[in-house]
Design an enzyme around this catalytic site. Structure first.
Site, mmCIF file in Angstrom:
data_model
loop_
_atom_site.group_PDB
_atom_site.id
_atom_site.type_symbol
_atom_site.label_atom_id
_atom_site.label_comp_id
_atom_site.label_asym_id
_atom_site.label_seq_id
_atom_site.Cartn_x
_atom_site.Cartn_y
_atom_site.Cartn_z
ATOM 1 N N GLU A 160 51.940 24.698 30.286
ATOM 2 C CA GLU A 160 50.822 23.981 29.674
ATOM 3 C C GLU A 160 51.079 23.556 28.236
ATOM 4 O O GLU A 160 50.645 22.483 27.822
ATOM 5 C CB GLU A 160 49.552 24.843 29.729
ATOM 6 C CG GLU A 160 48.927 24.954 31.104
ATOM 7 C CD GLU A 160 48.325 23.651 31.588
ATOM 8 O OE1 GLU A 160 47.776 22.896 30.767
ATOM 9 O OE2 GLU A 160 48.414 23.369 32.798
ATOM 10 N N SER A 172 10.652 61.543 68.615
ATOM 11 C CA SER A 172 10.658 63.000 68.446
ATOM 12 C C SER A 172 11.230 63.455 67.110
ATOM 13 O O SER A 172 11.072 64.628 66.747
ATOM 14 C CB SER A 172 11.452 63.653 69.584
ATOM 15 O OG SER A 172 10.793 63.430 70.828
#
Length: 773
Positions: free
Chosen positions: A100, A473
């Site tokens: 870059e 239950s």
């Protein structure tokens, strides 16, 4: 050859040329001076202030962690993970600058040589080049639009000078490396490392760093998750540049070129599946901080433990798939037409696969050829997969000549495949049944694990907190607990004989409760009734205790009375609870009677690590938190241990081999829901399975077959590091006829005439009406 008569003398030509050069130079200097004056007098004053970069505050997303600091979720429009320049690997910086801005540390913000070279290349019609330095890109990213106009470029240059004057080179590079967009909603190299490779920037290899360094030029074109070939080309260019600059050796260069890269195709992933947890945490933090929650860099530390969460997730997945296998293959998910040409066929397959929802390890694939002994599928990989033998067992009926059209496996059928530990492939399917599991600390209420469904990507509905279902239950222990307060003991005899009641008592029509096994045992103890989950005896107990008393008593456990029936069906769990609520209720039996409020978030910190909110874990054993008599909790616990030793949950003790576990199965009418709620080692766990659109789990399915295996698989892991603990007998309890009873209910060594159950025995005292009809 003679000179022309009109030719100027050499000395005069030289003098004129010198004057022209001097004039041109003067004009150039004058032009440059005028340009500089214009720039600094008219452009510079209009430039924006640099506060946004001198006081840089990046938008850091909300992150959610386990209690042991494992990342499980991230929320925000931008994936960003700020990394200070001192923590950026040197090779990462070199790779970026090599491609870059090689002379970043030498120029003053503008690289005129590079800029002129780029302009020449662009004007010449060749490959377009960029002349922007890192500093210019910082100016553009923070302050300017990306419109390609001369005014923007002038501002970019002037801002670059201004930035260079205000910040050091390292500060500028730090801004760039944390702000730049790198695809997949990732900003900055720290975030990109996690997104593409699933690890911190500091752990990347040279090859991985080179690939990231190639992204800024064009994140879409060079995205390794979307365009792997172009990404690889750009990576090789970065590596070549590093070699040219002698930042790496020839050996490093060759090794990096050969290194296979494992890019995460779906973006950032997490090691621990805790999506339901992360979403709950997000909701809680958003409620407090609103939109700022997604940009302030808040970190949420939940009470979840990674090992427990992993165990819970695997337990749910494994047992839901096992249930699904028990109930047969439903056929392909869809069918597509396969074009004749290879290119068109590949495109059609890819398009079909992309439309299928993802599910962990259940891979979508398209059948390309079928025979009775082999099925070939294309899962979008480089090679087709052949499935044979055991891998076809589940879908064997779909290979038969008599298979129905919607079930038969044919070319173009879209199926799911899975790979076992031996790398063998099998045909499977995405289950339709739902399930959930939750575990909390029995003493504090802190969540240790939460799995709200089979797969968050398929369904975001959290069954732990949002699914109000009948507990069946699994609710009986609370009715039995109420009975203990009325003078019952585990040894109290109850009549397990046919019972018929009016609609007024049952909350509707006349009712004859039945036992699940269809058998009646006659006189049985309350302990036996709970262990074997006897429905009729439980209804008789509630009738003796009275519905109003039991209904009010339920509030001790954190239940919403409005969601529980005001009639005798309450004994069979016909109200509504969530798995999370049930876990909190069972905690009272596990911890000796202390109420706990399940909580998920331990603390929230800001981006700098300062605590902005925290949950103070309750101190265990405080009498101010007592909700249930310690004797009551002990006796119910004692009965629940029989459930897992010799009752409906006996598989728990057989497989875990521990004496400190307790719990209760639950199955609702027609097996619409299967439950197991239990605890051991200071952990309470609740497992549930059922269909979102209620229907039977199957005639042979119960809480013991559908939910209990989930609980056991989780507890194998969670209890492995927890020793067994003996429970002390609370004061105020005595044993009469071999079982426990409150001291105040003993007269002259006998329980006060409560051993009443068979129809031919004397009735109980009026104070304790135990009806036996």
């Amino acid at each position: 050859m003679t000179a022309s008569r009109n030719a100027l003398p050499t000395w005069l030509t030289r003098r004129l040329a010198l004057r022209v050069l001097i004039g041109a130079g003067a004009a150039a200097l004058l032009g440059a001076a005028l340009l500089a004056a214009y720039l600094f007098l008219f452009i510079a004053p209009k430039l924006p202030a640099l506060d946004v970069i001198t006081d840089y505050r990046p938008k850091i997303p909300l992150r959610v962690y386990t209690a042991d600091q494992v990342l499980i979720g991230e929320f925000g429009e931008e994936h960003r993970d700020f990394v200070a320049i001192k923590d950026v690997p040197e090779m990462m910086k070199k790779a970026l600058l090599a491609i870059e801005d090689t002379e970043f540390y030498e120029h003053g913000g503008i690289n005129y040589v590079r800029a002129l070279g780029a302009a020449k290349a662009n004007l010449g019609g060749g490959t377009r080049q960029g002349g922007s330095t890192i500093t210019m890109q910082v100016a553009r990213n923070f302050f300017l639009t990306r419109d390609k106009v001369y005014s923007r470029k002038v501002n970019e240059v002037m801002l670059a000078y201004k930035i260079e004057a205000a910040l050091s080179k390292d500060q500028i590079l730090e801004l760039y490396m944390n702000q730049i967009y790198l695809g997949q909603r990732s900003y900055g190299f720290g975030s990109a490392a996690q997104t593409y490779f699933g690890k911190p920037l500091q752990q990347l290899s040279l090859a991985e760093m080179a690939m990231l360094a190639g992204l800024p030029q064009n994140p879409a074109r060079h995205n390794p998750a979307v365009n792997p070939k172009r990404a690889a080309q750009r990576q090789r260019l970065v590596l070549k540049r590093l070699r040219e600059l002698e930042y790496i050796s020839a050996a490093q260069y060759e090794q990096a070129l050969k290194e296979p890269l494992r890019v995460q195709p779906r973006g950032q992933q997490f090691d621990t599946h805790a999506e339901y947890v992360a979403e709950l945490a997000r909701q809680a933090v958003f409620a407090e901080f609103k939109e700022e929650a997604y940009t302030k860099g808040l970190k949420v530390y939940t009470t979840i433990l990674k090992a427990d969460q992993d165990a819970a997730y695997e337990a749910v997945r494994r047992n839901v798939l096992a249930y699904d296998q028990r109930h047969g293959y439903r056929g392909p998910e869809a069918f597509i037409d396969l074009p004749a040409t290879p290119e068109e066929r590949e495109e059609a397959i890819d398009e079909a696969l992309q439309k299928r929802p993802l599910s962990d390890r259940l891979i979508a694939a398209v059948v390309t050829s079928v025979s009775p002994k082999k099925v070939t599928v294309d899962a979008g990989a480089d090679e087709e997969i052949e499935i044979r033998g055991e891998g076809l067992r589940f879908a064997a009926a779909a290979l038969g000549a008599n298979a129905k059209a919607g079930v038969r496996l044919v070319p173009g059928a879209l199926v799911r495949i899975s790979q076992d530990g031996k790398k063998a492939w099998s045909i499977v399917q995405v289950p339709q049944v739902a399930a959930a599991f939750v575990a909390i600390d029995a003493n504090t209420g802190a969540y240790h694990a939460m799995v709200g469904g089979f797969d968050y990507r398929l369904q975001q509905f959290n069954h732990v907190t949002q699914a109000w279902r009948q507990p069946g239950s699994a609710f009986k222990p609370f009715v039995y607990s109420a009975a203990l307060e009325k003078g019952f003991s585990p040894a109290t005899l109850i009549s397990d004989a046919p019972l018929e009641m009016s609609g007024a008592e049952a909350g509707g029509q006349n009712w004859q409760p039945q036992n699940d096994d269809g058998k009646f045992e006659g006189p049985i103890s309350m302990r036996f009734a709970l262990a074997q989950s006897k429905n009729v005896a439980s209804v008789r107990i509630l009738r003796a205790v009275t519905v109003p008393f039991a209904h009010t008593f339920l509030e001790k456990f954190g239940f919403d009375p409005a969601k529980q029936p005001n009639n005798l069906t309450m004994a069979l769990g016909t109200g509504a609870v969530t798995p999370g609520q049930l876990a909190g209720a069972y905690a009272l039996f596990a911890n000796g009677g202390f109420q706990v409020q399940p909580y998920l978030i331990g603390k929230v910190t800001d981006a700098q690590g300062a605590v902005v909110s925290a949950t103070q874990a309750p101190e265990a054993g405080l009498e101010t938190a007592r909700g249930l008599d310690a004797r009551n909790a002990y006796m119910v616990d004692n009965m629940l241990r029989d459930v897992v030793r010799s009752g409906t949950g006996a598989a728990a003790t057989q497989r875990l081999g521990r004496g400190d576990i307790a719990g209760k199965t639950g199955t609702t009418s027609d097996a619409f829901d299967g439950w197991f709620a239990g605890y051991g080692g200071g952990i309470v766990g609740v497992a549930w399975m059922g269909f979102d659109e209620p229907k039977s789990l199957g005639g042979r399915e119960f809480g013991a077959t559908a939910a209990l295996p989930i609980w056991i698989d989780y507890m194998k892991v969670a209890l492995a590091r927890r020793p067994q603990a003996e429970r002390a007998v609370p004061a105020g309890l005595s044993r009469v006829d071999g079982d426990w009873v409150y001291d105040e209910f003993i007269n002259n060594g006998e329980v006060r005439a409560l051993d009443v159950a068979p129809d031919d025995m004397p009735a109980a005292p009026a104070a304790f009406p135990l009806e036996t009809n």
